[in-house]
Scaffold this active site. Structure first.
Site, PDB file in Angstrom:
ATOM      1  N   CYS A  44       3.658   8.370   0.694  1.00 54.36           N
ATOM      2  CA  CYS A  44       4.371   7.430   1.560  1.00 54.36           C
ATOM      3  C   CYS A  44       4.357   6.067   0.875  1.00 54.36           C
ATOM      4  O   CYS A  44       3.283   5.495   0.654  1.00 54.36           O
ATOM      5  CB  CYS A  44       3.638   7.380   2.900  1.00 54.36           C
ATOM      6  SG  CYS A  44       4.221   6.134   4.019  1.00 54.36           S
TER       7      CYS A  44
ATOM      8  N   CYS B 281       0.364   2.907   8.455  1.00 48.90           N
ATOM      9  CA  CYS B 281       1.054   2.034   7.521  1.00 48.90           C
ATOM     10  C   CYS B 281       0.711   0.581   7.805  1.00 48.90           C
ATOM     11  O   CYS B 281       0.822   0.133   8.926  1.00 48.90           O
ATOM     12  CB  CYS B 281       2.557   2.206   7.671  1.00 48.90           C
ATOM     13  SG  CYS B 281       3.054   3.905   7.447  1.00 48.90           S
TER      14      CYS B 281
ATOM     15  N   GLU C 167       0.808  -1.209   0.000  1.00 48.34           N
ATOM     16  CA  GLU C 167       0.000   0.000   0.000  1.00 48.34           C
ATOM     17  C   GLU C 167       0.848   1.267   0.000  1.00 48.34           C
ATOM     18  O   GLU C 167       2.036   1.247   0.293  1.00 48.34           O
ATOM     19  CB  GLU C 167      -0.954  -0.003   1.182  1.00 48.34           C
ATOM     20  CG  GLU C 167      -0.271  -0.011   2.510  1.00 48.34           C
ATOM     21  CD  GLU C 167      -1.249  -0.260   3.650  1.00 48.34           C
ATOM     22  OE1 GLU C 167      -1.879  -1.326   3.669  1.00 48.34           O
ATOM     23  OE2 GLU C 167      -1.364   0.612   4.513  1.00 48.34           O
TER      24      GLU C 167
ATOM     25  N   CYS D 193       3.297  -1.870  15.705  1.00 51.12           N
ATOM     26  CA  CYS D 193       3.159  -1.628  14.262  1.00 51.12           C
ATOM     27  C   CYS D 193       2.447  -2.768  13.529  1.00 51.12           C
ATOM     28  O   CYS D 193       2.794  -3.934  13.669  1.00 51.12           O
ATOM     29  CB  CYS D 193       4.536  -1.409  13.648  1.00 51.12           C
ATOM     30  SG  CYS D 193       4.488  -1.227  11.858  1.00 51.12           S
TER      31      CYS D 193
HETATM   32  N1  SAH Z   1      10.408   0.651   8.985  1.00 47.76           N
HETATM   33  C1  SAH Z   1      10.672   2.038   8.938  1.00 47.76           C
HETATM   34  C2  SAH Z   1       9.748   2.792   8.020  1.00 47.76           C
HETATM   35  C3  SAH Z   1       8.322   2.394   8.010  1.00 47.76           C
HETATM   36  S1  SAH Z   1       7.396   2.717   9.492  1.00 47.76           S
HETATM   37  C4  SAH Z   1      10.668   2.628  10.329  1.00 47.76           C
HETATM   38  O1  SAH Z   1      10.263   1.938  11.251  1.00 47.76           O
HETATM   39  O2  SAH Z   1      11.108   3.754  10.470  1.00 47.76           O
HETATM   40  C5  SAH Z   1       7.215   4.485   9.413  1.00 47.76           C
HETATM   41  C6  SAH Z   1       6.915   5.141  10.753  1.00 47.76           C
HETATM   42  O3  SAH Z   1       5.565   4.858  11.161  1.00 47.76           O
HETATM   43  C7  SAH Z   1       7.811   4.654  11.870  1.00 47.76           C
HETATM   44  O4  SAH Z   1       8.274   5.732  12.638  1.00 47.76           O
HETATM   45  C8  SAH Z   1       6.877   3.779  12.664  1.00 47.76           C
HETATM   46  O5  SAH Z   1       7.303   3.611  13.973  1.00 47.76           O
HETATM   47  C9  SAH Z   1       5.575   4.520  12.536  1.00 47.76           C
HETATM   48  N2  SAH Z   1       4.383   3.737  12.854  1.00 47.76           N
HETATM   49  C10 SAH Z   1       4.179   2.412  12.757  1.00 47.76           C
HETATM   50  N3  SAH Z   1       2.918   2.081  13.134  1.00 47.76           N
HETATM   51  C11 SAH Z   1       2.298   3.232  13.462  1.00 47.76           C
HETATM   52  C12 SAH Z   1       0.997   3.560  13.927  1.00 47.76           C
HETATM   53  N4  SAH Z   1       0.068   2.624  14.096  1.00 47.76           N
HETATM   54  N5  SAH Z   1       0.719   4.857  14.154  1.00 47.76           N
HETATM   55  C13 SAH Z   1       1.648   5.823  13.948  1.00 47.76           C
HETATM   56  N6  SAH Z   1       2.892   5.573  13.523  1.00 47.76           N
HETATM   57  C14 SAH Z   1       3.222   4.292  13.284  1.00 47.76           C
HETATM   58 FE1  SF4 Z   2       9.027  -1.478  12.941  1.00 49.33          FE
HETATM   59 FE2  SF4 Z   2       8.992   0.123  10.771  1.00 49.33          FE
HETATM   60 FE3  SF4 Z   2       8.860  -2.539  10.497  1.00 49.33          FE
HETATM   61 FE4  SF4 Z   2       6.806  -1.272  11.515  1.00 49.33          FE
HETATM   62  S1  SF4 Z   2       7.606  -1.050   9.461  1.00 49.33           S
HETATM   63  S2  SF4 Z   2       7.713  -3.191  12.290  1.00 49.33           S
HETATM   64  S3  SF4 Z   2       7.800   0.378  12.658  1.00 49.33           S
HETATM   65  S4  SF4 Z   2      10.564  -1.368  11.348  1.00 49.33           S
END
Ligand code: SAH
Ligand code: SF4
Length: 343
Positions: A105, A333, A92, A119
């Protein structure tokens, strides 16, 4: 069967290297890029300034693969797309409408293996990495479907970009290429959960891409609880890598901090974060948590968030609060995909 490469996977330099093996002049790479990224053709036959034999050569080696749109959700400020890939996997991307432009994004992997507790993307294990053309494909499909012109790109969708480093570097080269999507490096942000060796490697990358780090906790005790990666690269190690990165690149790093009720949103946490970041070339982006139906985490109250903000602000840490997008649509995400995969 001959394996065919999606031509969108090819950086211009890779294309030139291939042309050399066929004794074709390198400027043909520019022509191909213009057909793909300016005119947005979907077949090689439409590349009308290329000779028939050369078009056949292209067809024998490459495909032009598009993503198909499986679902689209819309709110006033956001658009969310669920895409189906050639192998039926789902990913997505989210379009955010800011007053300063359109930002998208994108996802970098199908699922994520980092397993952060809060997450949704990490709840479903990684199936595979995305190829550069599948990341570019998200942008192309969005522009075609929405009629919008994308101004900036953040790699913050499903997946950990630095766990798919080489493809991300290729994607960055293509999306930034003046003959490709031509999105300026300063309009591109990569977000990582903190894979330290890759942060070091990324400091050598010549483009001025923004780097964001998902910190989410001011100490190891809390970070260990919510982010498994902290057991591999703890806060000390991560902070040294960030210092080294900003010294080397002379760039300010974004520290992402998702506000989780009762977990990391106390005043003590705010003061601890001030001590941790004092003197560093960083700014903090406080992220309102997007609650999901599967995970037990809750978003911090507005009062807590404001208190936290003020403590950072008064103590010399530059801080912003991320605007909430897509009220009503599953904006966090991974949510759309997670709902779909589990149906
Ligand atoms: N894996 C990378 C990039 C993708 S996640 C990372 O972790 O940085 C992008 C951002 O969204 C990260 O800061 C993550 O912690 C945050 N994120 C994940 N789930 C979320 C949620 N339910 N609400 C708000 N931010 C969230
Ligand atoms: Fe953690 Fe980013 Fe992976 Fe979600 S997408 S599990 S925030 S590393």
């Amino acid at each position: 069967m001959i394996y065919m490469t999606n031509i969108y996977d090819m950086t211009r330099d890779e294309l030139i290297a291939w042309l050399e093996t066929k004794n074709v002049k390198s400027f043909k790479a520019i022509q191909i890029y213009e057909w793909l990224y300016v005119h947005r053709v979907k077949t090689f036959d439409e590349m009308t300034n290329l000779k028939k034999e050369f078009i056949d050569e292209l067809k024998n080696n490459y495909t032009i693969d598009q993503l198909s749109i499986k679902k689209r959700e819309e709110s006033e400020t956001a658009l969310k797309y669920l895409f189906e890939l050639k192998d039926q996997n789902l990913i997505e991307a989210v379009v955010m409408k800011h007053d300063y432009g359109i930002s998208v994004c994108v996802s970098s992997q199908i699922g994520c293996n980092m397993g952060c507790a809060f997450c949704e993307s990490g709840r479903l294990k990684k199936v595979r990495d995305l190829l550069p053309g599948e990341i570019i494909g998200q942008l192309l499909a969005i522009e075609e479907n929405s009629g919008l012109k994308i101004n900036s790109v953040v790699i913050m969708g499903i997946g950990e970009p630095f766990d798919n480093y080489d493809n991300i570097i290729r994607f960055l080269n293509i999306v930034n290429d003046a003959k490709g999507m031509a999105i300026g490096a300063r309009h591109i942000t990569v977000s990582t959960s903190g894979i330290v060796p890759k942060i070091k490697e990324f400091s050598e990358f010549p483009l001025q891409i923004n780097l964001a780090i998902s910190l989410h906790a001011p100490n190891d005790e809390i970070r260990n609880r919510i982010m498994k990666i902290n057991k591999v690269y703890n806060i000390d190690t991560l902070m040294s890598a960030i210092r080294e990165y900003s010294t080397k690149t002379n760039r300010r790093v974004t520290i992402e901090y998702v506000m989780l009720k009762g977990i990391n949103d106390s005043k003590e946490c705010a003061y601890e974060l001030v001590d941790l970041l004092k003197g560093m070339n960083v700014y903090v982006n406080l992220i309102p948590y997007n609650e999901t139906s599967h995970l037990e985490f809750e978003k911090s109250s507005t009062k807590k968030k404001d208190e936290f903000f003020e403590i950072l602000n008064k103590n010399g840490i530059t801080v912003t609060v991320r605007r909430e997008f897509g009220g009503g649509i599953s904006a966090a995400c991974g949510q759309l995909r997670a709902n779909e995969v589990e149906r």
